[in-house]
Design a protein around this motif. Structure first.
Motif, mmCIF file in Angstrom:
data_model
loop_
_atom_site.group_PDB
_atom_site.id
_atom_site.type_symbol
_atom_site.label_atom_id
_atom_site.label_comp_id
_atom_site.label_asym_id
_atom_site.label_seq_id
_atom_site.Cartn_x
_atom_site.Cartn_y
_atom_site.Cartn_z
ATOM 1 N N ALA A 41 0.839 -1.198 0.000
ATOM 2 C CA ALA A 41 0.000 0.000 0.000
ATOM 3 C C ALA A 41 0.870 1.243 0.000
ATOM 4 O O ALA A 41 2.059 1.184 0.310
ATOM 5 C CB ALA A 41 -0.912 0.002 1.233
ATOM 6 N N GLU A 50 -9.449 11.708 -1.600
ATOM 7 C CA GLU A 50 -10.227 10.532 -1.994
ATOM 8 C C GLU A 50 -11.718 10.824 -2.103
ATOM 9 O O GLU A 50 -12.503 9.920 -2.370
ATOM 10 C CB GLU A 50 -10.013 9.404 -0.980
ATOM 11 N N GLY A 227 -3.966 -4.580 -7.039
ATOM 12 C CA GLY A 227 -3.268 -3.321 -7.244
ATOM 13 C C GLY A 227 -1.775 -3.562 -7.245
ATOM 14 O O GLY A 227 -1.252 -4.302 -6.414
ATOM 15 N N ARG A 247 -0.305 13.194 -5.963
ATOM 16 C CA ARG A 247 -1.279 12.317 -6.615
ATOM 17 C C ARG A 247 -2.091 13.125 -7.618
ATOM 18 O O ARG A 247 -2.304 14.328 -7.444
ATOM 19 C CB ARG A 247 -2.198 11.660 -5.591
ATOM 20 N N GLN A 271 -5.292 -0.886 -10.799
ATOM 21 C CA GLN A 271 -6.510 -1.476 -10.232
ATOM 22 C C GLN A 271 -7.156 -2.357 -11.295
ATOM 23 O O GLN A 271 -7.559 -1.871 -12.344
ATOM 24 C CB GLN A 271 -7.463 -0.365 -9.807
ATOM 25 N N ARG A 312 -6.825 -5.930 -2.825
ATOM 26 C CA ARG A 312 -7.709 -5.150 -1.965
ATOM 27 C C ARG A 312 -9.047 -5.875 -1.835
ATOM 28 O O ARG A 312 -9.544 -6.447 -2.801
ATOM 29 C CB ARG A 312 -7.940 -3.761 -2.558
ATOM 30 N N GLY A 314 -12.881 -5.797 -1.867
ATOM 31 C CA GLY A 314 -13.995 -4.948 -2.266
ATOM 32 C C GLY A 314 -15.325 -5.576 -1.885
ATOM 33 O O GLY A 314 -15.585 -6.737 -2.188
ATOM 34 N N ASN A 318 -18.188 -1.407 -2.389
ATOM 35 C CA ASN A 318 -16.815 -0.930 -2.175
ATOM 36 C C ASN A 318 -16.641 -0.109 -0.902
ATOM 37 O O ASN A 318 -15.665 0.636 -0.773
ATOM 38 C CB ASN A 318 -16.318 -0.128 -3.390
ATOM 39 N N TYR A 338 -11.492 -1.902 0.731
ATOM 40 C CA TYR A 338 -11.141 -1.476 -0.624
ATOM 41 C C TYR A 338 -9.889 -0.597 -0.607
ATOM 42 O O TYR A 338 -8.849 -1.035 -0.122
ATOM 43 C CB TYR A 338 -12.341 -0.793 -1.271
ATOM 44 N N ARG A 339 -9.964 0.640 -1.081
ATOM 45 C CA ARG A 339 -8.747 1.444 -1.251
ATOM 46 C C ARG A 339 -8.360 2.223 -0.004
ATOM 47 O O ARG A 339 -7.337 2.928 -0.010
ATOM 48 C CB ARG A 339 -8.922 2.401 -2.433
ATOM 49 N N ASN A 340 -9.150 2.163 1.063
ATOM 50 C CA ASN A 340 -8.894 3.001 2.231
ATOM 51 C C ASN A 340 -8.649 2.219 3.510
ATOM 52 O O ASN A 340 -8.969 2.698 4.608
ATOM 53 C CB ASN A 340 -10.056 3.984 2.441
#
Length: 381
Positions: A41, A50, A227, A247, A271, A312, A314, A318, A338-340
């Motif tokens: 990560a 985000e 990822g 980013r 992703q 990740r 999901g 998500n 998921y992504r967080n």
């Protein structure tokens, strides 16, 4: 009460640690704690960056967890004796071409409409903050409140803190959930591993992308999302690097660069949904290097020290699954982040401790119980 936590990633470890601090008997079951997606990560703590259209409920959860981070980091470092690389320099969102710039302006307007702290940067302001960024970057925003942490140090610290609080680790793979006879598979009694049965009155499914692969937890509906990330480092005695998380988009492709205290930079992340395949792809690596170099040309002189892929978890929407499963007495979920997952670590610990000890549930977490999906009836299959 005896709690078994299936999964030794961030969600499982923070749940176990917080329960251990409350004097509860906890066992973490994982063949290799900290080796999954938590190890792969960027470590961004970026609720503002985000923020996406239509995800206001999720943003409230992200912001709540973000507000917990300073106290959480201090508490964890004190309990574990491990520094976790918590950085507060902020995040720069950038745009590389005119299309990217229009999207960035639209995002900034949305962020400001929600009362979030975002500042537009001029070209000279951007160069002053990060002189090594490409002059081809057309626009940028500064999000001072979006921070970062070294996710690998975070894992090490959580494992140490768990051990300091008497948490037992069983380094075996969990296969399924055992239920009380006559309960019609509704009341848990143990976790079945590849070698033994581990008795528990409450069981937490925190196995990340593999959560729905555990017999008895299939209805969670968690799927793997791969990822890929790169880690680069300066050559020799070179010290050129970035200080902020960077980013944004390069011709529509998203990329981020997250600095570490030792001069390394983590670049991510692709992703793609390809099942449980963990093999990095040539296309993914090319995309990351191409886009990162466009915004940070000095990257060409750095050396690649690591290439990794992670999965990740999901959920169907998500967003995380935090709390009891419907019609399953003693069975809880802490997965689907998921992504967080890194950002939500503090909130996950507090919310899961509240659920498992029958304490009041924080308002920001009420919308994220597994019961929000009518398909999660507790029936197997």
């Amino acid at each position: 009460m005896k709690v078994a936590v299936i999964g030794g990633g961030l969600a499982g470890l923070v749940t176990a640690w917080r329960l251990g601090q409350s004097g509860i008997d906890v066992t973490v079951i994982d063949p290799a704690p900290g080796s999954g997606a938590s190890n792969v990560a960027g470590g961004m703590l970026a609720p503002v960056s985000e923020a996406w259209f239509g995800e206001e409920d999720r943003l409230a959860l992200d912001l709540a967890s973000h507000s917990l981070w300073p106290g959480f980091a201090s508490d964890l470092e004190a309990d574990s004796g491990v520094k976790i690389g918590f950085r507060t320099e902020g995040t720069i969102q950038f745009a590389f071409n005119q299309d990217d710039l229009r999207a960035l302006k639209q995002t900034r307007e949305f962020q400001l409409s929600l009362g979030l702290d975002v500042v537009e940067l001029s070209g000279s302001q951007l160069r002053e903050l990060e002189p090594l960024l490409s002059p081809n970057v057309l626009g940028a925003s500064l999000v001072k409140s979006d921070h970062s942490v070294d996710n690998r140090a975070l894992v090490v610290a959580l494992i140490a803190a768990c051990k300091a609080n008497g948490i037992e680790f069983v380094k075996e793979r969990a296969i399924g959930i055992e239920f009380e006879p006559g309960s019609e598979e509704k009341k848990v009694r143990a976790v079945r591993t590849s070698r033994q049965f581990i008795a528990a009155t409450k069981i937490v499914i925190a196995a990340g992308a593999w959560s729905s692969q555990i017999l008895g937890a299939e209805s969670l509906g968690v799927r793997p999302i791969m990822g890929e990330i790169l880690r680069v480092a300066p050559r020799g005695r070179a010290t050129k690097t970035i200080t902020h998380t960077i980013r944004g988009t390069v011709r529509g492709f998203t990329v981020y660069l997250v600095p570490r205290s030792n001069g390394d930079i983590v670049i991510g992340a692709t992703q793609v949904e390809t099942g449980f395949d963990l093999d990095p792809t040539a296309g993914g690596v090319f995309q990351l290097l191409r886009d990162a170099r466009e915004v940070f040309p000095y990257l060409s002189e750095m050396r690649i020290v690591e290439l990794m892929a992670g999965l990740r978890p999901g959920s169907p929407d998500n967003a995380p699954l935090l709390g009891p499963l419907p019609n399953r007495e003693g069975m809880y979920a802490a997965t689907g982040h998921y992504r967080n997952g890194v950002l939500l670590t503090p909130a996950t610990g507090d919310v899961m401790r509240a659920h498992l000890t029958d304490a009041p549930i924080p308002e920001y977490a009420l919308a994220f119980t597994p019961g929000r999906f009518t398909s999660l009836t507790g029936a197997r299959g």
